[in-house]
Write a protein that holds these residues in place. Structure first.
Motif, mmCIF file in Angstrom:
data_model
loop_
_atom_site.group_PDB
_atom_site.id
_atom_site.type_symbol
_atom_site.label_atom_id
_atom_site.label_comp_id
_atom_site.label_asym_id
_atom_site.label_seq_id
_atom_site.Cartn_x
_atom_site.Cartn_y
_atom_site.Cartn_z
ATOM 1 N N SER A 122 -10.374 0.318 20.569
ATOM 2 C CA SER A 122 -9.288 0.261 19.808
ATOM 3 C C SER A 122 -8.826 -1.399 20.436
ATOM 4 O O SER A 122 -9.406 -1.756 21.983
ATOM 5 C CB SER A 122 -7.977 0.966 20.909
ATOM 6 O OG SER A 122 -6.878 0.621 20.162
ATOM 7 N N PRO A 123 -8.784 -1.817 18.554
ATOM 8 C CA PRO A 123 -8.568 -1.558 18.130
ATOM 9 C C PRO A 123 -9.932 -1.563 16.720
ATOM 10 O O PRO A 123 -10.926 -1.720 18.003
ATOM 11 C CB PRO A 123 -7.826 -3.140 17.066
ATOM 12 C CG PRO A 123 -8.133 -4.050 17.935
ATOM 13 C CD PRO A 123 -8.013 -3.259 18.944
ATOM 14 N N SER A 174 -4.940 1.057 14.686
ATOM 15 C CA SER A 174 -4.158 -0.283 16.243
ATOM 16 C C SER A 174 -4.519 -1.280 15.979
ATOM 17 O O SER A 174 -4.704 -2.495 16.401
ATOM 18 C CB SER A 174 -5.234 -0.055 17.427
ATOM 19 O OG SER A 174 -6.072 0.485 17.257
ATOM 20 N N ALA A 175 -5.064 -0.889 14.440
ATOM 21 C CA ALA A 175 -5.560 -2.636 13.776
ATOM 22 C C ALA A 175 -4.483 -2.916 12.894
ATOM 23 O O ALA A 175 -4.684 -4.463 12.935
ATOM 24 C CB ALA A 175 -6.768 -2.473 12.221
ATOM 25 N N GLY A 176 -3.204 -2.446 13.409
ATOM 26 C CA GLY A 176 -1.815 -3.132 12.767
ATOM 27 C C GLY A 176 -2.280 -3.470 11.357
ATOM 28 O O GLY A 176 -1.253 -4.617 10.651
ATOM 29 N N TRP A 177 -2.435 -2.866 10.483
ATOM 30 C CA TRP A 177 -3.043 -2.915 9.380
ATOM 31 C C TRP A 177 -1.398 -2.342 8.209
ATOM 32 O O TRP A 177 -0.505 -1.904 8.632
ATOM 33 C CB TRP A 177 -3.227 -1.786 8.424
ATOM 34 C CG TRP A 177 -4.816 -2.159 8.634
ATOM 35 C CD1 TRP A 177 -5.565 -3.134 8.603
ATOM 36 C CD2 TRP A 177 -6.045 -1.482 8.427
ATOM 37 N NE1 TRP A 177 -7.002 -2.639 9.175
ATOM 38 C CE2 TRP A 177 -6.376 -1.221 8.630
ATOM 39 C CE3 TRP A 177 -5.555 0.607 8.245
ATOM 40 C CZ2 TRP A 177 -8.197 -0.960 8.848
ATOM 41 C CZ3 TRP A 177 -7.251 0.934 8.252
ATOM 42 C CH2 TRP A 177 -8.524 0.439 7.618
ATOM 43 N N ASP A 178 -0.400 -2.935 7.639
ATOM 44 C CA ASP A 178 0.515 -3.069 6.826
ATOM 45 C C ASP A 178 0.416 -1.411 5.984
ATOM 46 O O ASP A 178 -0.460 -1.069 5.819
ATOM 47 C CB ASP A 178 1.316 -4.302 5.915
ATOM 48 C CG ASP A 178 1.125 -5.551 6.893
ATOM 49 O OD1 ASP A 178 2.041 -5.780 7.866
ATOM 50 O OD2 ASP A 178 1.214 -6.634 6.312
ATOM 51 N N PRO A 179 1.902 -1.277 6.659
ATOM 52 C CA PRO A 179 2.255 0.455 5.895
ATOM 53 C C PRO A 179 2.096 0.490 4.430
ATOM 54 O O PRO A 179 1.083 0.862 3.396
ATOM 55 C CB PRO A 179 2.846 1.479 6.505
ATOM 56 C CG PRO A 179 3.359 0.186 7.754
ATOM 57 C CD PRO A 179 3.144 -0.995 7.879
ATOM 58 N N LEU A 180 2.417 0.210 3.746
ATOM 59 C CA LEU A 180 2.571 -0.381 2.479
ATOM 60 C C LEU A 180 2.614 -1.861 2.096
ATOM 61 O O LEU A 180 3.353 -2.700 2.910
ATOM 62 C CB LEU A 180 4.180 0.054 1.780
ATOM 63 C CG LEU A 180 3.923 1.783 1.738
ATOM 64 C CD1 LEU A 180 4.633 2.362 2.949
ATOM 65 C CD2 LEU A 180 4.588 2.405 0.426
ATOM 66 N N THR A 181 2.444 -1.784 0.740
ATOM 67 C CA THR A 181 1.801 -3.990 0.037
ATOM 68 C C THR A 181 2.871 -3.385 -0.955
ATOM 69 O O THR A 181 1.830 -2.814 -2.214
ATOM 70 C CB THR A 181 0.964 -4.309 1.045
ATOM 71 O OG1 THR A 181 0.800 -4.441 1.844
ATOM 72 C CG2 THR A 181 1.231 -6.159 -0.410
ATOM 73 N N VAL A 182 4.141 -3.730 -1.127
ATOM 74 C CA VAL A 182 4.528 -4.175 -3.070
ATOM 75 C C VAL A 182 4.004 -4.874 -3.094
ATOM 76 O O VAL A 182 4.356 -6.628 -3.264
ATOM 77 C CB VAL A 182 5.828 -3.949 -2.757
ATOM 78 C CG1 VAL A 182 6.134 -4.173 -4.217
ATOM 79 C CG2 VAL A 182 6.915 -2.728 -2.168
#
Length: 262
Positions: free
Chosen positions: A11-12, A47-55
């Motif tokens: 992790s990550p 834990s990689a911290g990807w943005d949940p949604l990208t519009v």
């Protein structure tokens, strides 16, 4: 379920870290659901911290690690999104842990994120251990009950939903044996420009079935298209007999055809 053979959690984690005996960990609601004696390491993706949604102008990119709660809150506009989220029939605890990507990768016929992505022409981005990416339609990502196109070491990075599909008028039907039971039939219809219809059959079948009509189909055309789905493709388990699922599929499909044809 305790995974007694797991000795390490990375992790990550990211592409290139996978080795035999590893499993990608999202929310864990599916991964921890049964014994997996073949596993020795877990590769933690949230834990990689990807943005949940990208519009974007052309649609929405949903990270595989986006939770159901995040999806429901961020895409509150299209009714079909909330309807599919509600199909989980899960507590707020599950909503805040279970991920969109995990639901797809579990590949259960009743997976509502599979239904949503297939119905809205979603496209999966997959990343191999080498870092190479490929795109696969959500409708083709699941190949059967518990089976996907994922290769060894490959991970699901995101699901893209096009803006045109998100704006489209939809109709939703869901059947189950009990009020709080797992989906036995889940159909989504989408009205197309010029009067066409896209009908997606999930939960009843082992993998998503997407039927497309360039113009408004009449009842006979719709029935013929559904009849082309092999009887062996209908799921047979404690949540419903195949013959019942097939009957309900036809019944709901005609309702959707009528509703979206108005």
């Amino acid at each position: 379920m305790d995974l007694h053979t797991v000795t390490e959690v990375i992790s990550p984690a990211g592409p290139g870290m996978w080795r035999p005996g590893d499993a990608w960990l999202g929310g864990g609601t599916a991964l921890f659901g049964e014994p997996r004696p073949e596993l020795s390491r877990l590769l933690d993706l949230p834990s990689a911290g990807w943005d949940p949604l990208t519009v974007r102008d052309d649609g929405v990119e949903i990270a595989a690690t986006c939770t159901i709660a995040e999806l429901a809150a961020a895409l509150a506009g299209p009714a079909i999104v909330r309807q599919c989220c509600d199909a989980f029939l899960a507590s707020f605890k599950i909503w805040n842990v279970a991920t969109v990507g995990g639901n797809l990768c579990a590949a259960l016929p009743a997976g509502p994120m599979i239904s949503l992505g297939s119905a809205l022409d979603g496209v999966c981005t997959l990343i191999a251990a080498s870092g190479r990416e490929r795109q696969v339609p959500v409708a083709g990502f699941v190949t059967g009950a518990g089976r996907t196109v994922l290769r060894d070491g490959e991970l699901l990075r995101s699901i893209f939903l096009p803006a045109a599909a998100l704006r489209a008028r939809t109709a939703y039907r869901r059947g189950r044996l009990h009020r709080h039971g797992r989906s036995a039939v889940l159909l989504i219809g989408r009205a197309e420009p010029g009067g066409g219809l896209t009908l997606t059959v999930t939960a009843a079948t082992r993998r998503p079935r997407v039927l497309r009509f360039a113009r408004p189909p009449h009842a006979g055309e719709l029935a013929a298209a559904l009849a082309a789905i092999p009887a062996t493709e209908y799921v047979d388990d404690v949540h419903g007999h195949p013959a019942w699922r097939r009957h309900l599929t036809g019944y709901y499909a005609e309702q959707i055809r009528t509703e979206l044809g108005r």
